[in-house]
Write a protein that holds these residues in place. Structure first.
Motif, short mmCIF file in Angstrom:
data_model
loop_
_atom_site.label_atom_id
_atom_site.label_comp_id
_atom_site.label_asym_id
_atom_site.label_seq_id
_atom_site.Cartn_x
_atom_site.Cartn_y
_atom_site.Cartn_z
N LEU A 1 1.11 -1.25 20.63
CA LEU A 1 2.54 -1.03 20.48
C LEU A 1 3.19 -0.86 21.84
O LEU A 1 2.57 -0.35 22.77
CB LEU A 1 2.82 0.24 19.66
CG LEU A 1 2.32 0.30 18.22
CD1 LEU A 1 2.52 1.71 17.67
CD2 LEU A 1 3.03 -0.72 17.34
N GLU B 1 8.39 0.70 20.39
CA GLU B 1 7.89 0.62 19.02
C GLU B 1 7.30 1.96 18.57
O GLU B 1 7.47 2.36 17.41
CB GLU B 1 6.87 -0.51 18.90
CG GLU B 1 7.50 -1.89 18.99
CD GLU B 1 6.50 -2.99 19.25
OE1 GLU B 1 6.90 -4.16 19.14
OE2 GLU B 1 5.34 -2.69 19.57
N GLN C 1 14.32 -5.43 18.04
CA GLN C 1 13.15 -4.57 18.11
C GLN C 1 12.52 -4.36 16.74
O GLN C 1 11.29 -4.33 16.60
CB GLN C 1 13.54 -3.24 18.76
CG GLN C 1 13.95 -3.39 20.21
CD GLN C 1 14.75 -2.22 20.73
OE1 GLN C 1 15.19 -1.36 19.97
NE2 GLN C 1 14.92 -2.16 22.04
N ARG D 1 10.59 -7.42 15.84
CA ARG D 1 9.33 -7.47 16.59
C ARG D 1 8.29 -6.56 15.95
O ARG D 1 7.11 -6.91 15.84
CB ARG D 1 9.60 -7.06 18.03
CG ARG D 1 8.84 -7.86 19.06
CD ARG D 1 9.34 -7.64 20.45
NE ARG D 1 9.47 -6.23 20.79
CZ ARG D 1 10.40 -5.74 21.60
NH1 ARG D 1 11.31 -6.54 22.10
NH2 ARG D 1 10.44 -4.47 21.88
N LEU D 2 8.73 -5.38 15.52
CA LEU D 2 7.82 -4.44 14.86
C LEU D 2 7.35 -4.99 13.52
O LEU D 2 6.18 -4.84 13.15
CB LEU D 2 8.51 -3.08 14.69
CG LEU D 2 7.70 -1.96 14.05
CD1 LEU D 2 6.40 -1.72 14.82
CD2 LEU D 2 8.52 -0.68 13.99
#
Length: 238
Positions: free
Chosen positions: A168, A172, A207, A210-211
Motif C-alpha cells: 500500500l 492508501e 485514489q 487505485r485502492l
C-alpha cells in the motif's frame, strides 16, 4: 555585534530526504532549509542519479521534480512505487488539476506546485512522516477489520490478502484507517480529502479507484468499497 546563531545539525536518526531536481539552486535551497529544520538531505540531479542513491540508502522521504531531462518524475515515481512504499512528494510548475491527478495516479503521496512556500513543504513532509508512522492505538479503538478475503490491521496499517501482505502507499493506508475508524465504514468526500491530504475531491476519486484495483475482483463493480451517492464512500467490512 551579537554572534550569529548556531546552525541546527540534524541527528543521525533524523528523517532522511532525497531531493531530486535538475535545478541545482532548488536542491541547495531545500538542503539548507530542510537541514535547519531537522532533516538530513541528499540531492540528485536526475532520475539516474536518484536510482543510484536509492540503491545504496534507505530514504524516509522523496521530494521529486516532475519536469526533468531524461526520465521524468512521473515515470520515476511510478517505477519506485511498484517496489517501495517510501513516501513521494512531487514538485511541479504545472498547476492544472489534470496534472495533479496524473501525479497521484503514479502512486505519489502528495503534490506541491512551484513556486511554493518552504514552510508548506515542511508541513507536508512532516504530515507524510506522521502518516507513515501510523496512529497510536487508543483504548477501545478498532484493531482490525475484515472484508472478503482481506484483513486490515489498523495499528500496524497493514493489509493482508490471506497470508500475503498487500503493498500500500501511505495515502492508501490513511484511507483504510479512516474507513476502519468511521461509523459503519462511511466517510464523506470532504473528510477523505482532509486538510492534511492537500488534494481536491477529484483526486480522492482517483485514489479510491487505485485502492479498488487492489481489493476488488471487479473494480468497476465494487463489492467492498462502495460509492455512497451525495456523501462519499463506504467500506463494507465484517
Amino acid at each position: 555585534m551579537a554572534p550569529a546563531p548556531a546552525k541546527a545539525i540534524p541527528s543521525d536518526d533524523a528523517a532522511h530526504v532525497l531531493v531530486v531536481d535538475d535545478d541545482s539552486r532548488i536542491r541547495q535551497l531545500l538542503a539548507k532549509y530542510l537541514g535547519t529544520n531537522g532533516f538530513r538531505v541528499t540531492g540528485a540531479a536526475d532520475a539516474s542519479e536518484a536510482r543510484q542513491k536509492l540503491s545504496a540508502i534507505d530514504f524516509d522521504l522523496l521530494v521529486l521534480d516532475v519536469m526533468m531531462p531524461g526520465e521524468d518524475g512521473l515515470s520515476l515515481a511510478g517505477s519506485l512505487k511498484r517496489t517501495s512504499d517510501v513516501p513521494i512528494l512531487l514538485l511541479t510548475a504545472r498547476a492544472e488539476a489534470s496534472d495533479r491527478v496524473r501525479g497521484l495516479e503514479t502512486g505519489a503521496d502528495d503534490y506541491l506546485t512551484k513556486p511554493f512556500e518552504p514552510r508548506e513543504l515542511l508541513l507536508r513532509l512532516n504530515n507524510l512522516l506522521r502518516r507513515r508512522a501510523g496512529a497510536d492505538a487508543r483504548p477501545g479503538a478498532v484493531e482490525r477489520i475484515g472484508f472478503g478475503r482481506f484483513v486490515f490491521d489498523v495499528k500496524r496499517e497493514e493489509l493482508r490478502d490471506g497470508d500475503e501482505v498487500v503493498r500500500l502507499t501511505d495515502r492508501e493506508r490513511q484511507l483504510l484507517t479512516l474507513f476502519a475508524t468511521s461509523p459503519e465504514g462511511t466517510v464523506s468526500r470532504e473528510a477523505l480529502a482532509g486538510p492534511e491530504a492537500g488534494v481536491g475531491e477529484r483526486s480522492v476519486d482517483v485514489q479510491i479507484n487505485r485502492l479498488r484495483r487492489k481489493i476488488e475482483d471487479d473494480p468497476a463493480n465494487p463489492i467492498h468499497l462502495q460509492t455512497v451517492r451525495g456523501i462519499g464512500y463506504r467500506l463494507r467490512f465484517d
